[in-house]
Design an enzyme around this catalytic site. Structure first.
Site, PDB file in Angstrom:
ATOM      1  N   LYS A 175     -18.134  28.181-164.308  1.00 48.55           N
ATOM      2  CA  LYS A 175     -18.890  26.842-165.148  1.00 48.55           C
ATOM      3  C   LYS A 175     -18.787  26.737-166.545  1.00 48.55           C
ATOM      4  CE  LYS A 175     -22.744  28.797-166.485  1.00 48.55           C
ATOM      5  NZ  LYS A 175     -23.032  28.902-167.923  1.00 48.55           N
ATOM      6  N   ASP A 186     -28.878  30.628-162.053  1.00 44.69           N
ATOM      7  CA  ASP A 186     -27.811  29.258-162.236  1.00 44.69           C
ATOM      8  C   ASP A 186     -26.911  29.614-160.867  1.00 44.69           C
ATOM      9  OD1 ASP A 186     -26.723  31.836-162.748  1.00 44.69           O
ATOM     10  OD2 ASP A 186     -25.448  30.810-164.378  1.00 44.69           O
TER      11      ASP A 186
END
Length: 275
Positions: free
Chosen positions: A8, A135
């Site tokens: 990401k 995350d």
């Protein structure tokens, strides 16, 4: 079963305030990208616990400290999943701000859930994933999200970079996340990040910011030079991802070879965005 845990990038990263527990509340957008590892998980017929092998980028340390194994241990403890053979080929560089380890862990949870028919909902997988890293849950549904809190409170966001070309540059520099946080002065922007990201990508430069850049660039000018180099190569927008050390550039079309010659000594990856 073979899976491809993807990386990401952070689009914008505002450090809003320091919490009483010593952590920081942030605002950022986690955006999945095509760079990925390769994870293989199969029921084991040979071992009584698990086997773990790794290739690609070197994975050092005790396997028990690897987030993939921690994900296995979590479901082994909670749901009694049987022994497995795990193989991980690392392609996402460490210490880049790409979330590679978190992605590996989340995909491991999803693999075990499917492999052993645990029937855990995405919401339950997210609840389990957060214990592995703030995350980690973002990789369960694997969609762009606006993240707040310590990066673990997600809200959907309508944002698509499909068709843009993304170039990733990772120098051989390790940025300490605790040190990066210690040098940031928290502040609250008058305009929300979600609002700013509704602007055309061409208008993000100088407006959509990563609060870590100022202090990290002061410590490691080479990272600042990479960002400047991406703009010189024609990037519409460039930013450090997370607390670094990787920097990405978003282009309308792939940059010319001669404009990125200076990046050849670094880890370099690129491709058109698919989401």
């Amino acid at each position: 079963m073979i899976l491809y845990p993807n990386a990401k990038i952070n689009i914008g990263l505002n450090v809003v305030e320091r919490r009483p527990d010593g952590y920081h509340n942030i605002e950022t957008v986690f955006y999945p990208i095509g760079l990925h590892d390769v994870l293989s998980v199969e029921p084991s017929v040979m071992c009584s616990d698990y086997s773990f092998s790794a290739g690609g980028i070197s994975v050092d340390g005790n396997p028990e400290d690897n987030l993939v194994v921690k994900a296995y241990r979590l479901l082994q403890h909670e749901y009694g999943v049987p022994p497995v053979d795990i193989s991980l080929e690392k392609r996402i560089p460490f210490g880049a701000g790409f979330g590679g380890g978190s992605s590996d862990a989340a995909f491991m949870l999803k693999a075990l859930n499917e492999l052993f028919a645990l029937k855990l909902s995405p919401r339950k997988l997210e609840q389990l994933a957060v214990s592995l890293g703030a995350d980690c849950p973002v990789f369960v549904r694997n969609k762009p999200v606006f993240a707040s809190g310590i990066g673990n409170v997600f809200s959907p966001i309508k944002l698509s970079l499909k068709g843009y070309f993304l170039l990733l540059v990772k120098p051989d520099i390790h940025v300490s996340t605790p040190e990066a946080y210690s040098r940031v002065v928290p502040w609250k922007s008058e305009r929300s990040l979600v609002d700013l990201l509704s602007l055309p990508v061409q208008e993000w430069r100088g407006v959509v910011k990563n609060d870590f850049e100022e202090s990290v660039f002061a410590l490691y000018p080479e990272i600042a030079e990479i960002k400047a180099g991406l703009y010189s190569a024609g990037a519409l927008y460039a930013s450090m991802s997370g607390s670094g050390s990787a920097v990405y550039g978003i282009f309308e079309t792939p940059p010319l070879e001669e404009t990125i010659q200076g990046f050849k000594r670094y880890f370099l990856a690129g491709g058109y965005m698919e989401k």
